[in-house]
Design a protein around this motif. Structure first.
Motif, mmCIF file in Angstrom:
data_model
loop_
_atom_site.group_PDB
_atom_site.id
_atom_site.type_symbol
_atom_site.label_atom_id
_atom_site.label_comp_id
_atom_site.label_asym_id
_atom_site.label_seq_id
_atom_site.Cartn_x
_atom_site.Cartn_y
_atom_site.Cartn_z
ATOM 1 N N LYS A 47 0.856 -1.182 0.000
ATOM 2 C CA LYS A 47 0.000 0.000 0.000
ATOM 3 C C LYS A 47 0.892 1.231 0.000
ATOM 4 O O LYS A 47 2.029 1.203 0.486
ATOM 5 C CB LYS A 47 -0.957 0.013 1.186
ATOM 6 C CG LYS A 47 -0.319 0.151 2.542
ATOM 7 C CD LYS A 47 -1.384 0.145 3.639
ATOM 8 C CE LYS A 47 -0.760 0.161 5.026
ATOM 9 N NZ LYS A 47 -1.792 0.131 6.078
ATOM 10 N N MET A 48 0.347 2.302 -0.572
ATOM 11 C CA MET A 48 1.035 3.583 -0.545
ATOM 12 C C MET A 48 0.385 4.426 0.548
ATOM 13 O O MET A 48 -0.847 4.451 0.668
ATOM 14 C CB MET A 48 0.892 4.296 -1.900
ATOM 15 C CG MET A 48 1.681 5.586 -2.000
ATOM 16 S SD MET A 48 3.473 5.347 -1.962
ATOM 17 C CE MET A 48 3.757 4.687 -3.601
ATOM 18 N N ARG A 49 1.205 5.078 1.323
ATOM 19 C CA ARG A 49 0.723 5.993 2.354
ATOM 20 C C ARG A 49 1.319 7.363 2.045
ATOM 21 O O ARG A 49 2.492 7.474 1.691
ATOM 22 C CB ARG A 49 1.169 5.542 3.739
ATOM 23 C CG ARG A 49 0.724 6.483 4.856
ATOM 24 C CD ARG A 49 1.237 6.058 6.207
ATOM 25 N NE ARG A 49 0.618 4.797 6.590
ATOM 26 C CZ ARG A 49 1.151 3.926 7.451
ATOM 27 N NH1 ARG A 49 2.329 4.160 7.990
ATOM 28 N NH2 ARG A 49 0.527 2.818 7.755
ATOM 29 N N GLY A 50 0.494 8.381 2.168
ATOM 30 C CA GLY A 50 0.977 9.737 1.936
ATOM 31 C C GLY A 50 0.405 10.679 2.962
ATOM 32 O O GLY A 50 -0.715 10.482 3.439
ATOM 33 N N SER A 51 1.173 11.703 3.303
ATOM 34 C CA SER A 51 0.660 12.679 4.259
ATOM 35 C C SER A 51 1.133 14.078 3.907
ATOM 36 O O SER A 51 2.256 14.282 3.463
ATOM 37 C CB SER A 51 1.065 12.319 5.687
ATOM 38 O OG SER A 51 2.465 12.340 5.820
ATOM 39 N N VAL A 52 0.193 15.007 4.075
ATOM 40 C CA VAL A 52 0.466 16.434 3.991
ATOM 41 C C VAL A 52 -0.045 17.011 5.302
ATOM 42 O O VAL A 52 -1.248 16.981 5.563
ATOM 43 C CB VAL A 52 -0.261 17.108 2.805
ATOM 44 C CG1 VAL A 52 -0.027 18.613 2.826
ATOM 45 C CG2 VAL A 52 0.186 16.517 1.476
ATOM 46 N N GLY A 53 0.864 17.475 6.136
ATOM 47 C CA GLY A 53 0.459 17.985 7.441
ATOM 48 C C GLY A 53 -0.243 16.903 8.241
ATOM 49 O O GLY A 53 0.279 15.807 8.425
ATOM 50 N N GLU A 54 -1.461 17.176 8.686
ATOM 51 C CA GLU A 54 -2.241 16.232 9.489
ATOM 52 C C GLU A 54 -3.105 15.296 8.644
ATOM 53 O O GLU A 54 -3.776 14.423 9.176
ATOM 54 C CB GLU A 54 -3.131 17.005 10.470
ATOM 55 C CG GLU A 54 -2.358 17.863 11.466
ATOM 56 C CD GLU A 54 -1.473 17.028 12.376
ATOM 57 O OE1 GLU A 54 -1.925 15.990 12.890
ATOM 58 O OE2 GLU A 54 -0.302 17.421 12.570
ATOM 59 N N THR A 55 -3.105 15.486 7.326
ATOM 60 C CA THR A 55 -3.934 14.669 6.439
ATOM 61 C C THR A 55 -3.129 13.478 5.944
ATOM 62 O O THR A 55 -2.049 13.647 5.379
ATOM 63 C CB THR A 55 -4.417 15.502 5.235
ATOM 64 O OG1 THR A 55 -5.134 16.630 5.719
ATOM 65 C CG2 THR A 55 -5.306 14.687 4.318
ATOM 66 N N THR A 56 -3.647 12.270 6.160
ATOM 67 C CA THR A 56 -2.979 11.040 5.726
ATOM 68 C C THR A 56 -3.911 10.236 4.843
ATOM 69 O O THR A 56 -5.107 10.143 5.105
ATOM 70 C CB THR A 56 -2.555 10.193 6.941
ATOM 71 O OG1 THR A 56 -1.660 10.964 7.744
ATOM 72 C CG2 THR A 56 -1.858 8.912 6.508
ATOM 73 N N ALA A 57 -3.345 9.663 3.779
ATOM 74 C CA ALA A 57 -4.097 8.819 2.854
ATOM 75 C C ALA A 57 -3.371 7.490 2.698
ATOM 76 O O ALA A 57 -2.145 7.420 2.813
ATOM 77 C CB ALA A 57 -4.219 9.509 1.499
ATOM 78 N N GLU A 58 -4.139 6.434 2.441
ATOM 79 C CA GLU A 58 -3.569 5.115 2.156
ATOM 80 C C GLU A 58 -4.332 4.486 1.009
ATOM 81 O O GLU A 58 -5.541 4.704 0.875
ATOM 82 C CB GLU A 58 -3.655 4.189 3.372
ATOM 83 C CG GLU A 58 -2.721 4.548 4.479
ATOM 84 C CD GLU A 58 -2.695 3.487 5.577
ATOM 85 O OE1 GLU A 58 -3.509 2.547 5.561
ATOM 86 O OE2 GLU A 58 -1.840 3.624 6.466
#
Length: 125
Positions: A48-59
């Protein structure tokens, strides 16, 4: 677009200057992993790919295939990764059958640009 792997670092230069806030499935990325990393069989893992910008995280779970001497992953970048503008830190995670983290690959952050709908231009006219 292709993301290469060197050691445990994702080379994300192909993503530079391409991501804009709010985009959904505008880019498809292929990631090519070796079959093994220091004796670890990478073909047996899910990813899985996980990404974050500041407090926002996506997977997002990635599609996987094994071709010749590579593990090929496909990432269609969804809107959860472009929900916020700013520097997007990415991490590719390899998981065991039991869903435990086995290995991680990181990258230098990639910028998600602000869309023009949020930019206000003024004129002296």
């Amino acid at each position: 677009m292709l993301i290469d792997i060197i050691g445990k670092r994702m080379i994300t230069t192909s993503l530079q200057n391409k991501l804009v806030k709010g985009e959904d499935k505008a880019h498809t990325v292929t990631i090519a992993l070796p079959l093994e990393y220091e004796g670890l069989n990478l073909t047996e893992l899910s990813y899985k790919m996980r990404g974050s910008v500041g407090e926002t995280t996506a997977e997002q779970v990635l599609a996987k295939s094994v071709e010749n001497d590579k593990v090929i992953l496909v990432w269609v970048i969804g809107k959860s990764f472009t929900a916020q503008s700013g520097m997007l830190a990415l991490e590719l995670i390899g998981l065991s059958y039991e869903r435990e983290v086995v290995i991680k690959f990181t990258s230098y952050p990639v910028e998600v640009f602000e869309g023009a709908d949020k930019i206000v231009y003024t004129s002296d006219d």
